[in-house]
Design a protein around this motif. Structure first.
Motif, PDB file in Angstrom:
ATOM      1  N   LEU A 198       1.077  -1.017   0.371  1.00 55.75           N
ATOM      2  CA  LEU A 198      -0.085   0.072   0.019  1.00 55.75           C
ATOM      3  C   LEU A 198       0.707   1.251   0.349  1.00 55.75           C
ATOM      4  CD1 LEU A 198      -2.834  -1.283   2.315  1.00 55.75           C
ATOM      5  CD2 LEU A 198      -3.015   0.029  -0.161  1.00 55.75           C
ATOM      6  N   GLY A 199       1.855   1.180   0.538  1.00 53.17           N
ATOM      7  CA  GLY A 199       3.247   2.597   0.096  1.00 53.17           C
ATOM      8  C   GLY A 199       3.262   2.434  -1.113  1.00 53.17           C
ATOM      9  N   ASP A 200       2.951   1.610  -1.766  1.00 51.05           N
ATOM     10  CA  ASP A 200       3.577   2.246  -3.291  1.00 51.05           C
ATOM     11  C   ASP A 200       2.614   1.600  -4.305  1.00 51.05           C
ATOM     12  OD1 ASP A 200       4.766   1.739  -5.931  1.00 51.05           O
ATOM     13  OD2 ASP A 200       6.637   0.919  -5.505  1.00 51.05           O
ATOM     14  N   ARG A 201       1.586   2.791  -4.473  1.00 51.71           N
ATOM     15  CA  ARG A 201       0.649   2.697  -4.639  1.00 51.71           C
ATOM     16  C   ARG A 201       0.562   2.822  -6.268  1.00 51.71           C
ATOM     17  NH1 ARG A 201      -4.617   5.294  -4.101  1.00 51.71           N
ATOM     18  NH2 ARG A 201      -3.838   5.085  -1.540  1.00 51.71           N
ATOM     19  N   ASP A 202       1.749   3.086  -7.249  1.00 59.24           N
ATOM     20  CA  ASP A 202       2.080   2.818  -8.381  1.00 59.24           C
ATOM     21  C   ASP A 202       2.103   1.773  -8.833  1.00 59.24           C
ATOM     22  OD1 ASP A 202       1.407   5.839  -8.895  1.00 59.24           O
ATOM     23  OD2 ASP A 202       3.764   5.781  -8.725  1.00 59.24           O
ATOM     24  N   ALA A 203       2.863   0.736  -7.960  1.00 56.07           N
ATOM     25  CA  ALA A 203       3.100  -0.764  -7.908  1.00 56.07           C
ATOM     26  C   ALA A 203       2.030  -1.358  -8.048  1.00 56.07           C
ATOM     27  CB  ALA A 203       4.386  -1.061  -6.743  1.00 56.07           C
ATOM     28  N   LEU A 204       0.938  -1.134  -7.226  1.00 55.45           N
ATOM     29  CA  LEU A 204       0.210  -1.604  -6.842  1.00 55.45           C
ATOM     30  C   LEU A 204      -1.257  -2.195  -8.135  1.00 55.45           C
ATOM     31  CD1 LEU A 204      -1.714  -1.762  -3.392  1.00 55.45           C
ATOM     32  CD2 LEU A 204      -3.428  -1.771  -5.658  1.00 55.45           C
ATOM     33  N   LEU A 205      -1.178  -0.169  -9.009  1.00 57.26           N
ATOM     34  CA  LEU A 205      -2.256  -0.611  -9.675  1.00 57.26           C
ATOM     35  C   LEU A 205      -1.798  -0.860 -11.192  1.00 57.26           C
ATOM     36  CD1 LEU A 205      -2.848   3.617  -8.579  1.00 57.26           C
ATOM     37  CD2 LEU A 205      -4.431   1.394  -8.750  1.00 57.26           C
ATOM     38  N   ALA A 206       0.120  -1.380 -11.110  1.00 52.61           N
ATOM     39  CA  ALA A 206      -0.031  -1.178 -11.926  1.00 52.61           C
ATOM     40  C   ALA A 206      -0.154  -3.384 -12.263  1.00 52.61           C
ATOM     41  CB  ALA A 206       1.968  -1.670 -11.857  1.00 52.61           C
ATOM     42  N   ALA A 207      -0.134  -3.692 -11.037  1.00 51.87           N
ATOM     43  CA  ALA A 207      -0.216  -4.983 -10.891  1.00 51.87           C
ATOM     44  C   ALA A 207      -1.746  -5.658 -10.592  1.00 51.87           C
ATOM     45  CB  ALA A 207       0.462  -5.607  -9.414  1.00 51.87           C
ATOM     46  N   TYR A 208      -3.168  -4.180 -10.269  1.00 47.92           N
ATOM     47  CA  TYR A 208      -3.943  -3.847 -10.491  1.00 47.92           C
ATOM     48  C   TYR A 208      -4.829  -3.198 -10.656  1.00 47.92           C
ATOM     49  CZ  TYR A 208      -3.385  -8.336  -7.081  1.00 47.92           C
ATOM     50  OH  TYR A 208      -3.035  -9.479  -6.274  1.00 47.92           O
ATOM     51  N   PRO A 209      -4.422  -2.999 -12.273  1.00 46.99           N
ATOM     52  CA  PRO A 209      -5.097  -1.847 -12.825  1.00 46.99           C
ATOM     53  C   PRO A 209      -6.682  -1.011 -12.255  1.00 46.99           C
ATOM     54  CG  PRO A 209      -4.512  -2.800 -14.712  1.00 46.99           C
ATOM     55  CD  PRO A 209      -4.349  -3.669 -13.152  1.00 46.99           C
ATOM     56  N   ARG A 210      -7.246  -2.414 -12.284  1.00 47.09           N
ATOM     57  CA  ARG A 210      -8.525  -2.296 -11.183  1.00 47.09           C
ATOM     58  C   ARG A 210      -9.229  -2.020 -10.219  1.00 47.09           C
ATOM     59  NH1 ARG A 210     -12.211  -6.148 -15.350  1.00 47.09           N
ATOM     60  NH2 ARG A 210     -14.064  -5.310 -14.318  1.00 47.09           N
ATOM     61  N   ALA A 211      -8.413  -1.898  -9.588  1.00 50.74           N
ATOM     62  CA  ALA A 211      -8.363  -1.802  -7.899  1.00 50.74           C
ATOM     63  C   ALA A 211      -8.876  -0.480  -7.563  1.00 50.74           C
ATOM     64  CB  ALA A 211      -6.688  -1.587  -7.270  1.00 50.74           C
ATOM     65  N   LYS A 212      -9.659  -0.655  -6.356  1.00 52.24           N
ATOM     66  CA  LYS A 212     -10.635   0.201  -6.000  1.00 52.24           C
ATOM     67  C   LYS A 212     -10.458   1.595  -5.324  1.00 52.24           C
ATOM     68  CE  LYS A 212     -14.193  -3.584  -5.257  1.00 52.24           C
ATOM     69  NZ  LYS A 212     -15.727  -4.145  -4.207  1.00 52.24           N
ATOM     70  N   LEU A 213     -10.127   2.385  -6.124  1.00 52.97           N
ATOM     71  CA  LEU A 213      -9.561   3.498  -5.559  1.00 52.97           C
ATOM     72  C   LEU A 213     -10.143   4.131  -4.710  1.00 52.97           C
ATOM     73  CD1 LEU A 213      -8.774   5.185  -8.810  1.00 52.97           C
ATOM     74  CD2 LEU A 213      -6.840   3.305  -7.491  1.00 52.97           C
ATOM     75  N   ASP A 214     -11.339   3.496  -4.108  1.00 53.67           N
ATOM     76  CA  ASP A 214     -12.544   4.650  -2.981  1.00 53.67           C
ATOM     77  C   ASP A 214     -11.562   3.772  -1.792  1.00 53.67           C
ATOM     78  OD1 ASP A 214     -13.797   2.308  -3.600  1.00 53.67           O
ATOM     79  OD2 ASP A 214     -15.584   2.913  -2.964  1.00 53.67           O
ATOM     80  N   VAL A 215     -11.317   2.735  -1.901  1.00 52.36           N
ATOM     81  CA  VAL A 215     -11.123   1.628  -1.124  1.00 52.36           C
ATOM     82  C   VAL A 215      -9.722   2.312  -0.504  1.00 52.36           C
ATOM     83  CG1 VAL A 215     -10.381  -0.254  -0.224  1.00 52.36           C
ATOM     84  CG2 VAL A 215     -12.657  -0.418  -1.605  1.00 52.36           C
ATOM     85  N   LEU A 216      -8.872   2.235  -2.107  1.00 52.86           N
ATOM     86  CA  LEU A 216      -7.587   2.437  -1.079  1.00 52.86           C
ATOM     87  C   LEU A 216      -7.363   3.689  -0.473  1.00 52.86           C
ATOM     88  CD1 LEU A 216      -5.701   1.332  -4.791  1.00 52.86           C
ATOM     89  CD2 LEU A 216      -5.906   0.278  -2.280  1.00 52.86           C
ATOM     90  N   GLY A 217      -8.334   4.689  -0.821  1.00 53.48           N
ATOM     91  CA  GLY A 217      -8.323   6.589  -0.192  1.00 53.48           C
ATOM     92  C   GLY A 217      -8.649   6.610   1.408  1.00 53.48           C
ATOM     93  N   LYS A 218      -9.197   4.664   1.650  1.00 58.02           N
ATOM     94  CA  LYS A 218      -9.868   5.200   3.528  1.00 58.02           C
ATOM     95  C   LYS A 218      -8.112   5.239   3.725  1.00 58.02           C
ATOM     96  CE  LYS A 218     -13.837   3.412   2.343  1.00 58.02           C
ATOM     97  NZ  LYS A 218     -15.215   2.371   2.356  1.00 58.02           N
TER      98      LYS A 218
END
Length: 217
Positions: free
Chosen positions: A124-144
């Motif tokens: 979770l500390g590397d948002r770019d890596a997380l989204l590269a691996a999971y492009p459809r990740a729920k941004l509203d959840v990550l934003g919490k």
């Protein structure tokens, strides 16, 4: 320098296998390391006397015995122990670990590094890596997520990237939780950049390993 690295589970080993060359350089050029994955964290034994079955491979149960053994082993320059804090107070837990290591004789140069609250904080500390691996990740959840907070970290990550979220994983039961954590290490780890990670606990691992490598205190 040769470093022995102890990790509480195999998903952490998977992640570190990817990250260590980025932190220390290629294996053996000039630093070398060996990773050891355990099957749980356990607890430091009373009196530092290990009575637990070593075949069960529970890390803290075996830690005093392991450190004394490494302290007698030529060619081991340092030992790094990587653990989740879970719900423990970080400062108190670290103090207990350091006291236990100091009481071992002989003891190697030992560095403890703690993921707050779980190693998923480092993904979770590397948002770019997380989204590269999971492009459809729920941004509203990550934003919490408040970085390195005690908030049921793996569940939050699961809610962001796994179909059905953490509830589906818990309903399915073992071995799915372990499989999912390995999937995260396999998928997110290759995209991670140690320099941009916003997790303070990851930064302490990164900087601590680099200080070890140059012989700094």
């Amino acid at each position: 320098m040769h470093i022995e690295i102890l990790v509480e589970d195999s998903s952490g080993e998977t992640l570190l296998r990817v990250l260590l060359p980025r932190l220390l350089g290629p294996q053996g050029e000039p630093h070398s390391w060996r990773l050891h994955a355990y099957k749980g964290i356990g607890r430091i034994p009373q009196g530092l006397v290990t009575k637990a079955d070593p075949a069960k491979r529970i890390l803290l149960d075996q830690l005093p015995k392991l450190l004394r053994g490494y302290g007698k082993t030529p060619g081991v320059d340092a030992v790094v122990v990587v653990l989740d804090t879970d719900k423990r107070d970080c400062a108190t837990f670290l103090g207990e670990l350091e006291l236990a290591a100091a009481a071992c004789s002989p003891a190697p140069n030992t560095l403890f590094r703690l993921a707050i609250e779980e190693i998923e904080a480092w993904y979770l500390g590397d948002r770019d890596a997380l989204l590269a691996a999971y492009p459809r990740a729920k941004l509203d959840v990550l934003g919490k997520y408040l970085q390195d907070s005690a908030c049921d970290t793996w569940e939050l990550l699961a809610d962001a990237v796994h179909s059905g979220g953490s509830a589906a994983i818990k309903k399915a039961g073992w071995p799915l939780p372990g499989q999912v954590k390995h999937e995260w290490a396999d998928r997110i780890g290759p995209f991670m950049d140690p320099e941009r990670n916003l997790s303070p606990s990851f930064g302490k691992l990164r900087d601590g390993l680099r200080r070890l490598a140059v012989g700094a205190p």
